[in-house]
Write an enzyme that holds these catalytic residues in place. Structure first.
Site, short mmCIF file in Angstrom:
data_model
loop_
_atom_site.label_atom_id
_atom_site.label_comp_id
_atom_site.label_asym_id
_atom_site.label_seq_id
_atom_site.Cartn_x
_atom_site.Cartn_y
_atom_site.Cartn_z
N ASP A 8 31.75 42.87 32.01
CA ASP A 8 31.18 43.66 33.10
C ASP A 8 30.42 44.83 32.49
OD1 ASP A 8 32.49 41.92 34.73
OD2 ASP A 8 33.85 43.40 35.62
N ASP A 130 33.40 37.19 47.48
CA ASP A 130 34.39 38.23 47.23
C ASP A 130 35.01 38.61 48.57
OD1 ASP A 130 33.36 38.26 44.59
OD2 ASP A 130 31.79 39.63 45.23
#
Length: 249
Positions: A8, A130
């Site tokens: 990330d 998500d």
């Protein structure tokens, strides 16, 4: 079963967030290229990269680093974060990215996802689904919607999408195990291939995910991030388990 070690990116550094909160970021490395190369040495074949800055701003923020990663490793790299136009998809694919992950744009405009799959193919365009309490979250998880995750998955399947990265936000970064039952249910109800994301923290988790994948339950694999960085899991051991080498730990 595929394993996707995660990088990330925030301001060019490798970080992990707690439940997607940007103010709860832990920096693990200021050299993402070196991190990707370490995954190669451990035997990885895939890499999951998220431009966190882009996810929140909707603008490309880490392309220089993404290009450096892609050019430095022989991995199939999938990238998500702030991909909201066909032009952005084209930019990332031109960097050498193997496939892109749509998120907010797909939730807010399902037709965009359908058009992207039609133009680039389901092997190059997947969707990040998500969810928080069963509802789809967008804008780097900062905003919740009233869109039901399973209904959204069905729409995606009907639009030609074949694979989703499913993250239970409550599990992300918590090292408390993934929401595997919800992942399997999503796969079976939608017909999509599901990449499990969020909370993977032990070889027991990996074995449980592999067991579902081996049953043909629509589980493509898993993303592993924080557990590797915190030392709870060694990527070599994770990959050995997926190969059926149960004495790996």
């Amino acid at each position: 079963m595929n394993i996707y070690p995660a990088i990330d990116l925030k301001e060019g550094k490798v970080v992990r967030l707690l439940q997607g909160m940007m103010d709860k970021a832990t920096v693990y490395s200021d050299d993402p290229v070196r991190q990707a190369q370490s995954f190669v040495r451990d035997g990885a074949r895939f890499l999951h990269v998220v431009d966190l800055d882009g996810a929140f701003s909707g603008r490309p923020e880490n392309d220089k680093m993404i290009r450096a990663i892609v050019n430095s490793v022989p991995l199939k790299v999938q990238v998500g974060g702030g991909i909201r136009t066909s032009g952005r998809i084209e930019e990332l694919l031109s960097l050498g990215v193997s496939r892109v992950i749509l998120g907010t744009a797909a939730a807010r405009n399902p037709e965009f996802a359908a058009e992207a799959v039609k133009q680039y193919g389901a092997d190059q365009v997947i969707v990040g689904l998500d969810a928080r309490n069963g509802k789809v979250a967008v804008q780097g998880w900062a905003e919740s919607t009233e869109l039901n995750a399973e209904e959204f998955a069905l729409r995606l399947h009907d639009s030609g999408v074949s694979t989703v990265v499913y993250t239970d936000i409550a599990k992300d970064g918590m090292l408390a195990g993934p929401n595997l039952p919800a992942s399997v249910k999503l796969a079976e109800s939608s017909g999509l291939q599901v990449i499990v994301s969020g909370g993977v923290s032990s070889l027991a988790d990996i074995r449980a995910i592999k067991a579902e994948a081996d049953k043909g339950r629509g589980i493509d694999g898993a993303i592993v991030g924080k557990a590797i960085y915190d030392g709870a899991l060694a990527l070599k051991d994770v990959l050995a388990v997926t190969r059926g080498e149960e004495d790996a730990g």
